[in-house]
Design a protein around this motif. Structure first.
Motif, short mmCIF file in Angstrom:
data_model
loop_
_atom_site.label_atom_id
_atom_site.label_comp_id
_atom_site.label_asym_id
_atom_site.label_seq_id
_atom_site.Cartn_x
_atom_site.Cartn_y
_atom_site.Cartn_z
N SER A 198 0.83 -1.21 0.00
CA SER A 198 0.00 0.00 0.00
C SER A 198 0.87 1.26 0.00
CB SER A 198 -0.95 0.00 1.20
OG SER A 198 -0.23 0.09 2.42
N ALA A 199 1.95 1.24 0.76
CA ALA A 199 2.83 2.41 0.81
C ALA A 199 3.44 2.68 -0.56
CB ALA A 199 3.92 2.20 1.85
N THR A 200 3.85 1.61 -1.26
CA THR A 200 4.43 1.78 -2.60
C THR A 200 3.40 2.38 -3.56
OG1 THR A 200 5.94 -0.07 -2.28
CG2 THR A 200 5.50 0.60 -4.55
N ALA A 201 2.16 1.86 -3.50
CA ALA A 201 1.10 2.38 -4.37
C ALA A 201 0.81 3.85 -4.05
CB ALA A 201 -0.16 1.54 -4.21
N ASP A 204 3.66 6.01 -5.33
CA ASP A 204 3.54 6.17 -6.78
C ASP A 204 2.45 7.19 -7.12
OD1 ASP A 204 5.56 4.34 -7.33
OD2 ASP A 204 4.19 2.65 -7.53
N ALA A 205 1.40 7.22 -6.29
CA ALA A 205 0.28 8.12 -6.56
C ALA A 205 0.62 9.58 -6.27
CB ALA A 205 -0.94 7.71 -5.74
N THR A 206 1.73 9.84 -5.60
CA THR A 206 2.10 11.23 -5.31
C THR A 206 2.51 11.99 -6.57
OG1 THR A 206 4.39 10.57 -4.79
CG2 THR A 206 2.82 10.72 -2.95
N ILE A 207 2.69 11.28 -7.70
CA ILE A 207 2.97 11.96 -8.97
C ILE A 207 1.84 11.71 -9.98
CG2 ILE A 207 5.47 12.07 -8.69
CD1 ILE A 207 5.63 9.59 -10.54
N ALA A 218 -0.93 11.94 -0.26
CA ALA A 218 -0.11 12.60 0.76
C ALA A 218 -0.77 12.54 2.13
CB ALA A 218 0.15 14.05 0.36
N GLY A 219 -2.10 12.72 2.15
CA GLY A 219 -2.82 12.62 3.43
C GLY A 219 -2.72 11.24 4.04
N ALA A 220 -2.85 10.21 3.22
CA ALA A 220 -2.75 8.83 3.72
C ALA A 220 -1.34 8.51 4.18
CB ALA A 220 -3.19 7.85 2.64
N LEU A 221 -0.35 9.19 3.59
CA LEU A 221 1.06 8.95 3.94
C LEU A 221 1.54 9.91 5.03
CD1 LEU A 221 2.48 8.43 0.35
CD2 LEU A 221 2.46 6.70 2.17
N ALA A 222 0.63 10.59 5.70
CA ALA A 222 1.02 11.55 6.73
C ALA A 222 1.94 10.97 7.80
CB ALA A 222 -0.23 12.15 7.38
N PRO A 223 1.75 9.69 8.23
CA PRO A 223 2.66 9.16 9.25
C PRO A 223 4.10 8.94 8.76
CG PRO A 223 0.61 7.89 9.16
CD PRO A 223 0.65 8.76 7.94
N VAL A 224 4.31 9.00 7.44
CA VAL A 224 5.63 8.71 6.87
C VAL A 224 6.43 10.01 6.76
CG1 VAL A 224 6.88 7.81 4.87
CG2 VAL A 224 4.70 6.77 5.56
N GLN A 225 7.54 10.07 7.48
CA GLN A 225 8.42 11.22 7.37
C GLN A 225 9.25 11.08 6.09
OE1 GLN A 225 8.45 13.77 9.35
NE2 GLN A 225 7.37 13.07 11.17
N PRO A 226 9.16 12.03 5.16
CA PRO A 226 9.89 11.91 3.89
C PRO A 226 11.39 11.68 4.09
CG PRO A 226 8.34 13.73 3.77
CD PRO A 226 8.34 13.25 5.19
N GLU A 227 11.96 12.28 5.13
CA GLU A 227 13.40 12.16 5.36
C GLU A 227 13.83 10.73 5.65
OE1 GLU A 227 11.36 14.19 6.93
OE2 GLU A 227 11.85 16.10 5.94
N ARG A 228 12.89 9.89 6.06
CA ARG A 228 13.24 8.52 6.42
C ARG A 228 13.15 7.56 5.23
NH1 ARG A 228 10.42 6.96 12.04
NH2 ARG A 228 11.93 5.27 11.82
N LEU A 229 12.73 8.08 4.08
CA LEU A 229 12.66 7.24 2.89
C LEU A 229 14.04 7.13 2.25
CD1 LEU A 229 9.35 8.59 1.29
CD2 LEU A 229 9.67 6.40 2.44
N GLU A 232 15.45 8.38 -3.04
CA GLU A 232 15.45 9.84 -3.16
C GLU A 232 14.27 10.34 -3.98
OE1 GLU A 232 18.40 13.42 -4.77
OE2 GLU A 232 19.11 11.34 -4.67
N THR A 233 13.91 9.58 -5.03
CA THR A 233 12.78 9.99 -5.87
C THR A 233 11.48 9.98 -5.08
OG1 THR A 233 13.87 9.11 -7.84
CG2 THR A 233 11.50 9.49 -7.98
N TYR A 234 11.24 8.90 -4.33
CA TYR A 234 10.05 8.83 -3.50
C TYR A 234 10.06 9.97 -2.47
CZ TYR A 234 8.21 4.28 -5.05
OH TYR A 234 7.64 3.26 -5.77
N ARG A 235 11.22 10.22 -1.90
CA ARG A 235 11.33 11.27 -0.88
C ARG A 235 10.92 12.63 -1.45
NH1 ARG A 235 16.05 9.93 0.82
NH2 ARG A 235 17.32 11.34 -0.44
N ASP A 236 11.44 12.95 -2.61
CA ASP A 236 11.12 14.24 -3.23
C ASP A 236 9.66 14.32 -3.65
OD1 ASP A 236 13.75 14.94 -2.88
OD2 ASP A 236 14.36 14.52 -4.94
N ASN A 237 9.14 13.21 -4.19
CA ASN A 237 7.74 13.20 -4.62
C ASN A 237 6.79 13.38 -3.44
OD1 ASN A 237 8.62 12.77 -7.22
ND2 ASN A 237 8.22 10.56 -7.21
#
Length: 476
Positions: A198-201, A204-207, A218-229, A232-237
């Motif tokens: 689900s996280a991968t999907a 991917d949906a952030t673009i 982005a709302g569903a991924l709120a618990p995920v801190q981008p810095e911890r990804l 790099e592409t996923y982090r920026d997206n």
């Protein structure tokens, strides 16, 4: 067809002249407009001879009187089954829906109501949380020819469904559905369910091409801190989509729901102090809305401010005194802070409002266990009877049965859980220990072996089962 076909830019309807009323449906429906009497079966000088009279009747929706923009043909069969309004009886109010149904079936040999009724059946079942039709609901969402709006409605209604069957379908809808509305609904429905797939999907949906999908992801991924990804592409997206999401929420700061959603975002991030500020803004703007009052109570509880949490729950109950869900959460808070008598009353109130509340029955069983084991067993049994598929209820009932000396009954329930491969380690440990105490080591070995082989159980727990098996084999 777009809004401007029928409306001006300011929203006024273009075809108010009765003589030109049916031009709204041109050029697509030229033949029917030319032969409107043959199609409508109504006198030329009446409302029934206008296209919108039958296909866009005035109904009550969202506390407003508005024309029905689904533009479907009249469906009196839905009135009979689900009490939905239909165009026929809005005019022919001296007749009933059965009369209307008979008329349209005489006019049309094909049963055009059938697909609508099939869709309505699934929607009503989902609204009633009747998941006996879950396979059909999931099949409809995956069908290539589904109606977009019905599919989205089902996706949204599935959020309260506990079945794990829904997750692959929701993930696939986010990845593959052609409708951005459906993809956005799927992203929102995945909120709170972050697994590898689900996280991968969602990442991917952030673009996605559509901003609605990006911000929902982005709302569903709120618990995920981008810095911890690591990627790099996923982090920026994710950062970009989150910025879009925050910009959308901050664009309407006079809207209480914007502040409420900001509070939810910060709560998901674990930033409870900021969440409290956002919920307070929502409450100030709309003091009669209980949603921010309930969620701020959770944030207060997370920061140890339990007195404030209790105040918020009780304030919500002043607004909606019949809200069973708020009483459940109040009861759990009161139990947590040691106000057992008040918690007892809160859960009894839940059962008064909703006699089928398994969570209230379960909590009554737990809080009464020390001082009133017989009542505890009774309520635990009720929770199990109401929702036997919930592992916590089944295990707890078995535990209290065992404590009460009803060992065989406890074994039967635990064995059923293990036969279904329920990923609840405590059930395996308890049944294994019971068999050990009875000297039935072969049965204990069988239980621990099933536990070690159940890949749904966390690996550290499976290692404990494996180690027990190894130790027994060495002893022999």
């Amino acid at each position: 067809l777009d809004c401007m076909h029928c409306h001006t830019s300011s929203g006024r309807y273009r075809f108010t002249d009765p003589a030109k009323a049916n031009r709204a449906c041109l050029p697509c429906h030229q033949e029917r407009v030319d032969k409107v009497f043959e199609h409508s079966h109504h006198p030329p000088d009446g409302d029934g001879n206008t296209c919108i009279g039958c296909h866009m009747p005035m109904t009550k929706f969202a506390r407003m009187n508005r024309t029905d923009h689904s533009m479907r043909p009249p469906t009196p069969a839905a009135t009979i089954a689900y009490k939905s309004p239909n165009a026929c009886n809005l005019c022919h109010n001296d007749q009933d829906a059965s009369w209307s149904d008979e008329q349209v079936r005489q006019w049309h040999t094909n049963d055009y109501q059938k697909p609508v009724m099939q869709q309505a059946r699934l929607i009503q079942a989902a609204r009633d949380q009747d998941w006996s039709l879950l396979d059909e609901m999931l099949g409809y969402i995956q069908a290539d020819d589904h109606d977009e709006v019905f599919a989205v409605s089902l996706i949204r209604l599935l959020r309260v469904c506990d079945s794990d069957k829904k997750w692959p379908v929701l993930i696939n809808a986010l990845k593959e559905n052609k409708s951005p509305l459906a993809r956005a609904a799927a992203a929102e429905a995945l909120d709170g369910y972050l697994t590898g797939d689900s996280a991968t999907a969602l990442l991917d949906a952030t673009i996605d091409k559509y901003r609605l999908v990006r911000v929902r992801a982005a709302g569903a991924l709120a618990p995920v801190q981008p810095e911890r990804l690591r990627d790099e592409t996923y982090r920026d997206n994710l950062k970009a989509a989150t910025n879009e999401y925050m910009a959308a929420l901050n664009a309407h700061l006079d809207d209480d729901i914007s502040h409420y959603n900001l509070g939810n975002f910060y709560s998901s991030r674990g930033d409870y102090q900021q969440a409290i500020k956002s919920y307070q803004n929502a409450i100030r703007l709309r003091p009669d809305n209980i949603m921010p009052l309930v969620n701020i109570a959770f944030a207060y509880n997370a920061t140890g401010q339990n007195k404030e949490a209790e105040k918020s729950f009780r304030r919500a109950l002043q607004i909606e005194p019949g809200n069973a869900a708020v009483y459940v959460n109040l009861g759990m808070l009161l139990g947590e802070v040691g106000k057992i008598e008040e918690a007892h009353k809160a859960f009894e109130k839940v059962l008064e409002l909703d006699p089928n509340s398994a969570v209230a029955a379960y909590n009554l069983g737990v809080i009464l266990a020390k001082d009133n084991p017989n009542e505890s067993l009774r309520w635990s049994r009720k929770a199990y009877q109401l929702d036997g598929d919930e592992p916590k209820y089944a295990y707890t009932y078995a535990f209290y049965l065992y404590q009460s000396g009803m060992t065989e009954e406890a074994i039967e329930i635990l064995q059923q859980m293990i036969d279904r491969e329920v990923p609840y380690p405590d059930a395996y440990f308890m049944l294994g220990k019971i068999y050990e105490q009875k000297g039935q080591l072969h049965d204990a070995m069988r239980v621990y072996t099933k536990g070690a082989g159940n890949e749904k159980i966390p690996e550290n727990q499976r290692r404990i089962f494996s180690q027990w098996i190894k130790n027994k084999q060495e002893d022999e």
